[in-house]
Design an enzyme around this catalytic site. Structure first.
Site, PDB file in Angstrom:
ATOM      1  CG  HIS A 131       1.271  -8.576  -4.546  1.00 61.60           C
ATOM      2  ND1 HIS A 131       0.554  -9.212  -5.542  1.00 61.60           N
ATOM      3  CD2 HIS A 131       0.386  -8.380  -3.544  1.00 61.60           C
ATOM      4  CE1 HIS A 131      -0.698  -9.386  -5.161  1.00 61.60           C
ATOM      5  NE2 HIS A 131      -0.824  -8.895  -3.944  1.00 61.60           N
ATOM      6  CG  ASP A 166       2.062 -10.685  -8.224  1.00 64.15           C
ATOM      7  OD1 ASP A 166       3.012 -10.783  -7.422  1.00 64.15           O
ATOM      8  OD2 ASP A 166       1.014 -10.073  -7.961  1.00 64.15           O
ATOM      9  CB  SER A 241      -3.017 -11.015  -2.838  1.00 65.11           C
ATOM     10  OG  SER A 241      -3.599  -9.861  -3.376  1.00 65.11           O
TER      11      SER A 241
END
Length: 507
Positions: A131, A166, A241
């Site tokens: 992402h 992810d 992230s």
């Protein structure tokens, strides 16, 4: 120093409360002993023994920081659509509308985002979250400043992504070997609940940052098929992230991916995808540019405690129950609907989530032995795995032909009103199966009402035998009663998706 302060505070507290009864003083002393930092309980429940803990994370941070990177992505935003010319030249709102996506005169504009990552090889392979880079036109890597490190942004090439976990792999080129970090064993010492961990990344776009905490929980799931998250209280925020979660040996045991927060900031509940999952994905992305997961070719569901009594030969809620077997690897191996898979490739299967992970981590074409429970007997089967990415959509098409037998009068059994499939019911409930009993009503006071059944569900099996009429269902209820069971196992399909439900015979 901390220990001495804690002891001094305890003595002061006891002195100030000298007038209290001895019982209260004892409680206070015990509480102080239990909360004293740097101690752990030994096997003797009355003795506290010292344990090691880091005096500082500085050496670890210095060791691994050269391999941690900031990631900046740039994306072209499509031109603005809709009515144009609503704001005249010179209007005080002109600048506002020109700053909307698409820019002035409908021209495309650039949008940027920030994230984190880490280098896993001297030749420049980098791991981050999918992402972080999804949809990006340009990806640039900023390295931690230091000797021998690139001093400017380096462009990165996208090697491959896996939305299911992810994870994404990038590649940069540099004229010298890059510092890198290695993955550790996320199922070993150093990744246990209570072990110290350290997170690094680019939180909120503030640049390189370090936070520390402990492993708070293991094997967390966030609704993904292959989820195996490590939960930590090390501070993780937006921008972290894709960054690494380190054990105290400087090994990556997880990739920071998500937080649970009511306000968007860290409240001490962060999640890192475990290295046990990430390493296999990264290896496949580096080799093939895509994932190639093993595929068994079945639909499965968990065995719940209320189903145990209805499954002959099962002593506890374990394994994965097969609900559907289309043409494919499992069918070729002889699996049938109603089988309970107890072991896969020599490992016990506790539930469907574990089986999916084991199969997905296995190589395409691998021959794996399975132990299955069928009609009270454990039997062995060997399956040659297919590839999920290419075979699943073929085996489980979204539509099925319509049709059915002649209509019959509805009958109420176990709190359900059921009727054979006919053209009218097929049209009414938009059915995708052709044989079975349609649930047309549910008694709200029955156990069936608590099992998630709804009108339009189709019962295709009872007691692991096909049913097409109410008489077939009644026969299986009678057989279960004669066998001393208190429930009967139904295979129910909704929109083509099957699941087993155990209903009480008493209804």
């Amino acid at each position: 120093m901390t220990q001495a302060i804690a002891q001094n505070q305890t003595l002061q507290t006891q002195s100030a409360r000298a007038g209290l009864i001895n019982g209260l003083a004892l409680v206070a002393a015990l509480f102080a002993a239990q909360t004293m930092p740097g101690y752990a309980q030994s096997t003797d429940s009355t003795v506290m023994t010292p344990v090691d803990r880091p005096a500082t994370f500085a050496d670890l941070a210095s060791q691994v920081s050269p391999a941690v990177v900031n990631i900046t992505t740039s994306t072209s935003v499509a031109e603005r659509t809709g009515p144009q010319g609503l704001v005249p030249d010179g209007s005080p709102f002109e600048d506002f509308f020109n700053e909307m996506p698409g820019g002035p005169d409908g021209q495309p504009r650039r949008s940027s985002a920030l994230g984190s990552g880490f280098v896993i090889s001297a030749d420049g392979f980098i791991v981050t979250n999918n992402h972080v880079i999804e949809g990006a036109d340009e990806i640039e890597i900023e390295f931690f400043p230091g000797d021998g490190q690139p001093t400017e942004f380096l462009p990165a090439e996208l090697v491959g992504t896996d939305p299911n976990t992810d994870i994404a792999v990038l590649k940069v080129s540099f004229d010298a070997p890059l510092p890198f970090v290695e993955f550790g064993d996320s199922d070993d010492v150093g990744a246990r609940v209570g072990d110290w961990v350290m997170a690094m990344g680019n939180p909120l776009g503030q640049g390189f940052s370090v936070s520390a905490g402990i492993v708070s929980a293991r094997n967390r799931s966030l609704q993904g098929t292959y989820d195996d998250y490590i939960q930590t209280d090390a501070a993780i925020n937006r921008g972290n992230s894709g960054g690494p979660l380190f054990n105290m040996a400087g090994e990556v045991i997880g990739v920071n991916t998500a937080i649970l927060s009511p306000n968007g900031g860290s409240i001490g509940i962060g999640f890192a995808m475990s290295a046990a999952v990430v390493t296999d994905v990264v290896d496949q992305l580096r080799e093939f540019g895509e994932t190639r997961r093993g595929w068994l070719g079945v639909r499965i569901q968990d065995v719940t405690p209320d189903m145990v009594d209805a499954i002959e030969g099962l002593d506890s809620a374990r394994g994965a129950m097969v609900t559907d077997v289309p043409p494919g690897p499992a069918a070729d191996a002889g699996l049938e609907s109603g089988d309970v898979i107890l072991t896969f490739d020599g490992t016990q299967v506790s539930d469907t989530r574990e089986l999916v992970r084991m199969v997905g981590n296995a190589a395409v074409g691998k021959e794996a032995a399975m132990t299955i429970l069928r009609a009270g007997e454990e039997i062995e089967r060997t399956v040659t795995l297919g590839r999920r990415e290419t075979d699943e959509a073929v085996a489980f098409p979204t539509n099925a032909p319509d049709g059915g037998p002649d209509p019959d009068a509805p009958v109420e059994l176990m709190g359900l009103t059921v009727a054979p499939i006919d053209d009218a019911l097929t049209e009414q409930f938009d059915l995708t199966v052709t044989e079975g009993l349609v649930i047309t009503a549910i008694d709200p006071d029955s156990s069936a009402a608590t099992k998630g059944l709804i009108e339009g569900d189709v019962i295709t099996e009872a007691g692991q035998e096909a049913v097409a009429t109410p008489e077939d269902l009644q026969a299986q209820i009678d057989a279960a009663t004669e066998a001393g069971r208190t429930s009967v196992l139904l295979l129910v399909r909704r929109g083509g998706d099957p699941r087993f439900v155990a209903l009480s015979i008493e209804d």
